[in-house]
Scaffold this motif. Structure first.
Motif, PDB file in Angstrom:
ATOM      1  N   THR A  19       2.934  -2.570  -6.654  1.00 18.85           N
ATOM      2  CA  THR A  19       2.473  -1.384  -5.948  1.00 18.85           C
ATOM      3  C   THR A  19       2.100  -0.332  -6.984  1.00 18.85           C
ATOM      4  O   THR A  19       2.285  -0.542  -8.192  1.00 18.85           O
ATOM      5  N   HIS A  75     -10.013  -0.224   4.184  1.00 18.06           N
ATOM      6  CA  HIS A  75      -9.025  -0.052   5.259  1.00 18.06           C
ATOM      7  C   HIS A  75      -9.574  -0.543   6.607  1.00 18.06           C
ATOM      8  O   HIS A  75      -8.808  -0.838   7.525  1.00 18.06           O
ATOM      9  N   GLY A 126      -7.440  -2.279  -3.045  1.00 23.51           N
ATOM     10  CA  GLY A 126      -7.838  -3.201  -1.979  1.00 23.51           C
ATOM     11  C   GLY A 126      -9.174  -3.872  -2.277  1.00 23.51           C
ATOM     12  O   GLY A 126      -9.344  -5.077  -2.074  1.00 23.51           O
ATOM     13  N   VAL A 131       0.846  -1.199   0.000  1.00 24.73           N
ATOM     14  CA  VAL A 131       0.000   0.000   0.000  1.00 24.73           C
ATOM     15  C   VAL A 131       0.883   1.252   0.000  1.00 24.73           C
ATOM     16  O   VAL A 131       1.813   1.357   0.786  1.00 24.73           O
ATOM     17  N   CYS A 184      -5.264   3.286  -3.255  1.00 25.03           N
ATOM     18  CA  CYS A 184      -5.206   2.069  -2.432  1.00 25.03           C
ATOM     19  C   CYS A 184      -6.595   1.524  -2.091  1.00 25.03           C
ATOM     20  O   CYS A 184      -6.763   0.308  -1.966  1.00 25.03           O
TER      21      CYS A 184
END
Length: 272
Positions: free
Chosen positions: A76, A45, A28, A18, A24
């Motif tokens: 990433t 998150h 995710g 992350v 992100c």
């Protein structure tokens, strides 16, 4: 040290480091969907199950084993340093967070008092001089990164290369680093290289921009926020990010990269 900020699907199809403010939330949710055939209900998150995260004690073993043996495809995602720090300012400094409060409690009052920053009133909705306040915030961000004063740097504005490097330093290797500015192209390449329990059609995936609506809208083009001094500060903080991830330092108005990311160069320079 381990692998802070690392997420991995339960099926171990893919590993992701992350980098805050670099898509992100969407990444995710794509990982979650690829394992379960549905999105996590809420901000990814906050997910406490359905995915391995380094933040969970029980995930340390599986992540360490996988990353050290480089068993799964690892990737990433990075973003233009100019737009990333601007986004951090509007979301984290000017915005009300999803818990209904200001980010990090006394941070904003400290900035108002010590740096003369305005944030658009109690709700972040009032008019204020965005450019002047942002430039003062930049001074604060530089102070936190250069001297760790008046506090340690925050993950949302510390350099991307710092986040990316911990994964390499502890024995990981990236198969792909892509840009948020070419999100579909980069994410598709990741998906093409992995086997997932559920197929992901990127064209059908919504953008999970969890920070949107937190703060005031940006009132000016990106380049208006950066005069010579601001550009100097940004370069001081993010020189490595511009160099390694091939962004255009000379022109804050150009958010697109100006070269290809060299993975060997990234591993060599961040693996110290």
């Amino acid at each position: 040290m381990g692998f802070p900020g690392t997420w991995m699907t339960e099926s171990e199809s893919v590993v992701y480091r992350v980098v805050p403010k670099c898509a992100c939330s969407t990444i995710g949710q794509i990982m979650f969907y690829s394992d379960h055939g549905e999105f996590f209900d809420g901000d990814i998150h906050d997910a406490k199950s359905g995915m391995h995260k380094w933040a969970f004690e029980e995930s340390h073993g599986p992540i360490t084993e996988n990353v050290e043996s480089q068993r799964s495809y690892a990737f990433t995602c990075v973003r233009n340093p100019y737009t990333r720090i601007l986004s951090s300012f509007f979301d984290k400094i000017c915005g009300i967070q999803r818990n209904g409060r200001r980010y990090r409690g006394n941070l904003v009052p400290l900035l108002i008092q010590k740096y003369g920053i305005e944030v658009g009133g109690d709700d972040g909705k009032q008019e204020f001089d965005q450019i002047a306040s942002f430039r003062r915030f930049l001074l604060f961000a530089r102070d936190t990164i250069r001297w760790r004063k008046p506090m340690d740097p925050d993950i949302h504005w510390s350099a991307m290369s710092g986040h990316v490097s911990t994964f390499i330093a502890n024995g990981g290797r990236y198969d792909k680093i892509f840009w948020t500015e070419d999100f579909n192209g980069g994410m598709q390449e990741v998906l093409d290289n992995i086997e997932t329990p559920f197929e992901v059609d990127l064209n059908q995936i919504p953008r999970f921009n969890e920070s949107e609506g937190h703060g005031p809208k940006r009132a000016h083009p990106v380049e208006d926020y950066f005069d010579d001094l601001s550009m100097h500060l940004v370069y001081e903080i993010y020189k490595r990010d511009f160099d390694l991830f091939k962004y255009d330092f000379e022109n804050p108005g150009n958010k697109m990269p100006i070269g290809e990311i060299d993975l060997d160069e990234v591993h060599a320079k961040l693996g110290d």
